[in-house]
Design a protein around this motif. Structure first.
Motif, PDB file in Angstrom:
ATOM      1  N   ALA A 189       0.250   0.466  -7.385  1.00 59.74           N
ATOM      2  CA  ALA A 189       0.501  -0.874  -6.863  1.00 59.74           C
ATOM      3  C   ALA A 189       1.778  -1.277  -7.011  1.00 59.74           C
ATOM      4  O   ALA A 189       2.480  -2.220  -6.433  1.00 59.74           O
ATOM      5  CB  ALA A 189      -0.691  -1.853  -7.326  1.00 59.74           C
ATOM      6  N   ALA A 190       2.366  -0.945  -8.348  1.00 56.52           N
ATOM      7  CA  ALA A 190       3.698  -1.268  -8.659  1.00 56.52           C
ATOM      8  C   ALA A 190       4.860  -0.830  -7.833  1.00 56.52           C
ATOM      9  O   ALA A 190       5.840  -1.685  -7.475  1.00 56.52           O
ATOM     10  CB  ALA A 190       4.034  -0.979 -10.093  1.00 56.52           C
ATOM     11  N   ASP A 191       4.546   0.474  -7.081  1.00 54.67           N
ATOM     12  CA  ASP A 191       5.429   0.670  -6.233  1.00 54.67           C
ATOM     13  C   ASP A 191       5.068   0.392  -4.861  1.00 54.67           C
ATOM     14  O   ASP A 191       5.989   0.408  -3.921  1.00 54.67           O
ATOM     15  CB  ASP A 191       5.502   2.340  -6.277  1.00 54.67           C
ATOM     16  CG  ASP A 191       6.042   3.011  -7.577  1.00 54.67           C
ATOM     17  OD1 ASP A 191       6.625   2.065  -8.093  1.00 54.67           O
ATOM     18  OD2 ASP A 191       5.613   3.695  -8.114  1.00 54.67           O
ATOM     19  N   ASN A 192       3.759   0.162  -4.443  1.00 60.41           N
ATOM     20  CA  ASN A 192       3.398  -0.195  -3.188  1.00 60.41           C
ATOM     21  C   ASN A 192       2.180  -0.989  -3.087  1.00 60.41           C
ATOM     22  O   ASN A 192       1.092  -0.566  -3.075  1.00 60.41           O
ATOM     23  CB  ASN A 192       2.992   1.077  -2.194  1.00 60.41           C
ATOM     24  CG  ASN A 192       2.764   0.846  -0.693  1.00 60.41           C
ATOM     25  OD1 ASN A 192       2.650  -0.270  -0.392  1.00 60.41           O
ATOM     26  ND2 ASN A 192       2.801   2.104  -0.052  1.00 60.41           N
ATOM     27  N   PHE A 193       2.513  -2.477  -3.245  1.00 58.99           N
ATOM     28  CA  PHE A 193       1.393  -3.082  -3.607  1.00 58.99           C
ATOM     29  C   PHE A 193       0.426  -3.284  -2.155  1.00 58.99           C
ATOM     30  O   PHE A 193      -0.828  -3.473  -2.236  1.00 58.99           O
ATOM     31  CB  PHE A 193       1.788  -4.430  -3.757  1.00 58.99           C
ATOM     32  CG  PHE A 193       0.687  -5.776  -4.188  1.00 58.99           C
ATOM     33  CD1 PHE A 193       0.250  -5.742  -5.421  1.00 58.99           C
ATOM     34  CD2 PHE A 193       0.390  -6.649  -3.098  1.00 58.99           C
ATOM     35  CE1 PHE A 193      -0.866  -6.839  -5.536  1.00 58.99           C
ATOM     36  CE2 PHE A 193      -0.877  -7.575  -3.331  1.00 58.99           C
ATOM     37  CZ  PHE A 193      -1.418  -7.425  -4.569  1.00 58.99           C
ATOM     38  N   ALA A 194       1.265  -3.291  -1.067  1.00 58.84           N
ATOM     39  CA  ALA A 194       0.632  -3.271   0.118  1.00 58.84           C
ATOM     40  C   ALA A 194      -0.477  -2.399   0.267  1.00 58.84           C
ATOM     41  O   ALA A 194      -1.801  -2.475   0.916  1.00 58.84           O
ATOM     42  CB  ALA A 194       1.486  -3.487   1.496  1.00 58.84           C
ATOM     43  N   ALA A 195      -0.254  -1.167  -0.060  1.00 54.94           N
ATOM     44  CA  ALA A 195      -1.177  -0.075  -0.083  1.00 54.94           C
ATOM     45  C   ALA A 195      -2.446   0.074  -1.070  1.00 54.94           C
ATOM     46  O   ALA A 195      -3.510   0.244  -0.582  1.00 54.94           O
ATOM     47  CB  ALA A 195      -0.333   1.277   0.111  1.00 54.94           C
ATOM     48  N   TYR A 196      -1.824  -0.499  -2.274  1.00 62.30           N
ATOM     49  CA  TYR A 196      -2.883  -0.270  -3.375  1.00 62.30           C
ATOM     50  C   TYR A 196      -3.248  -1.606  -3.977  1.00 62.30           C
ATOM     51  O   TYR A 196      -4.254  -1.367  -4.883  1.00 62.30           O
ATOM     52  CB  TYR A 196      -2.340   0.620  -4.217  1.00 62.30           C
ATOM     53  CG  TYR A 196      -2.049   2.250  -3.877  1.00 62.30           C
ATOM     54  CD1 TYR A 196      -2.946   2.802  -3.425  1.00 62.30           C
ATOM     55  CD2 TYR A 196      -0.775   2.444  -3.407  1.00 62.30           C
ATOM     56  CE1 TYR A 196      -2.789   4.188  -2.807  1.00 62.30           C
ATOM     57  CE2 TYR A 196      -0.502   3.703  -2.921  1.00 62.30           C
ATOM     58  CZ  TYR A 196      -1.419   4.619  -2.608  1.00 62.30           C
ATOM     59  OH  TYR A 196      -1.139   5.789  -2.044  1.00 62.30           O
ATOM     60  N   GLY A 197      -2.713  -2.647  -3.574  1.00 66.95           N
ATOM     61  CA  GLY A 197      -3.140  -3.805  -4.177  1.00 66.95           C
ATOM     62  C   GLY A 197      -4.804  -4.020  -4.067  1.00 66.95           C
ATOM     63  O   GLY A 197      -5.408  -4.343  -5.177  1.00 66.95           O
ATOM     64  N   PRO A 198      -5.319  -3.983  -2.895  1.00 68.92           N
ATOM     65  CA  PRO A 198      -6.745  -4.197  -2.756  1.00 68.92           C
ATOM     66  C   PRO A 198      -7.484  -3.367  -3.550  1.00 68.92           C
ATOM     67  O   PRO A 198      -8.511  -3.627  -4.255  1.00 68.92           O
ATOM     68  CB  PRO A 198      -7.051  -3.904  -1.196  1.00 68.92           C
ATOM     69  CG  PRO A 198      -5.638  -4.347  -0.661  1.00 68.92           C
ATOM     70  CD  PRO A 198      -4.472  -3.895  -1.485  1.00 68.92           C
ATOM     71  N   ALA A 199      -7.109  -1.971  -3.771  1.00 68.65           N
ATOM     72  CA  ALA A 199      -7.804  -1.115  -4.556  1.00 68.65           C
ATOM     73  C   ALA A 199      -7.902  -1.315  -5.936  1.00 68.65           C
ATOM     74  O   ALA A 199      -8.767  -1.235  -6.624  1.00 68.65           O
ATOM     75  CB  ALA A 199      -7.286   0.250  -4.154  1.00 68.65           C
TER      76      ALA A 199
END
Length: 245
Positions: free
Chosen positions: A172-182
């Motif tokens: 999520a630090a690199d791609n919050f949109a992709a991994y923030g929900p997970a």
């Protein structure tokens, strides 16, 4: 393959009975093709059986869904034995699904064994290619945590979800949109694991408060940035009494 895709689309549209009929036809065709040429069509048969398992489970036909995923796993076992690089990831995915089906059937020890194997495979894959398989490893660790908790192995379940959270934080630090929900989902599970202790230590209580605060911040960011959330995580969009701002 088009019937396979049609099944997914019909299911997404809420037309589950038609989606089930489509995947059943796809499986029947692949059965025929694989009987004559397993090397060419065995992988497609296993994939369609995996999807059939999901559709059957959605329809409440759990025993049949379990049988379908067991067949898919057996095929992927055979394929991965000959070519792990190509079929190891598919085997891990099907083992993950098998774990869920077995747990739903009350066969918890077998479900735990299946997810432990899935995690072991993803560990191997992620060691060679974290960018590709780190997310799958985190997801399987999340599921492993649930199975271990169900088995009363709470310390191990806590360790598994702590690892999942650490991986998702990195992603999520690199791609919050992709991994923030997970990440939010895994933090919620971590909160549940910590809350299972009848008498939490002061350190655990402090950690629990930190996790809840972190979770609120992530949920707020998801809403503020209008990040699309999978259907099974829509609870992330719900406000809590102390989550205004």
């Amino acid at each position: 393959m088009s019937l396979n895709n049609l099944s997914v689309r019909l299911s997404d549209a809420g037309r589950r009975a038609e989606g089930l009929a489509a995947i059943e036809r796809a499986v029947a065709i692949y059965e025929q093709l694989a009987a004559d040429n397993f090397a060419a069509y065995g992988p497609a048969l296993a994939l369609s059986l995996n999807n059939l398992s999901n559709r059957l489970s959605d329809a409440g036909r759990r025993a049949e869904g379990l049988a379908a995923i067991e067949r898919a796993v057996a095929i992927y076992e055979q394929l991965a034995a000959d070519n792990f690089a190509a079929y190891g990831p598919d085997l891990a995915t099907s083992l993950n699904n098998l774990s869920v089906r077995l747990s739903d059937a009350g066969r918890r020890a077998e479900g735990l064994a299946a997810i432990e194997r899935a995690v072991a495979i993803y560990e191997q894959l992620a060691a060679d290619n974290f960018a590709a398989y780190g997310p799958d490893l985190a997801m399987s660790l999340n599921n492993l945590s649930n199975r271990l908790s169900d088995a009363g192995r709470r310390a191990e379940g806590l360790a598994a979800i702590e690892r999942a959270v650490a991986i998702y934080e990195q992603l999520a630090a690199d791609n919050f949109a992709a991994y923030g929900p997970a990440l939010a989902s895994s933090l919620n599970n971590l909160s549940n694991r910590l809350g299972e202790s009848a008498e939490p230590t002061a350190e655990q209580a402090k950690r629990l408060m930190e996790i809840r605060a972190q979770l609120q911040l992530i949920k707020r960011r998801i809403r503020d940035e209008h990040i699309q959330v999978p259907a099974h995580l829509t609870w992330l969009l719900e406000s809590e009494p102390d989550d205004k701002g």
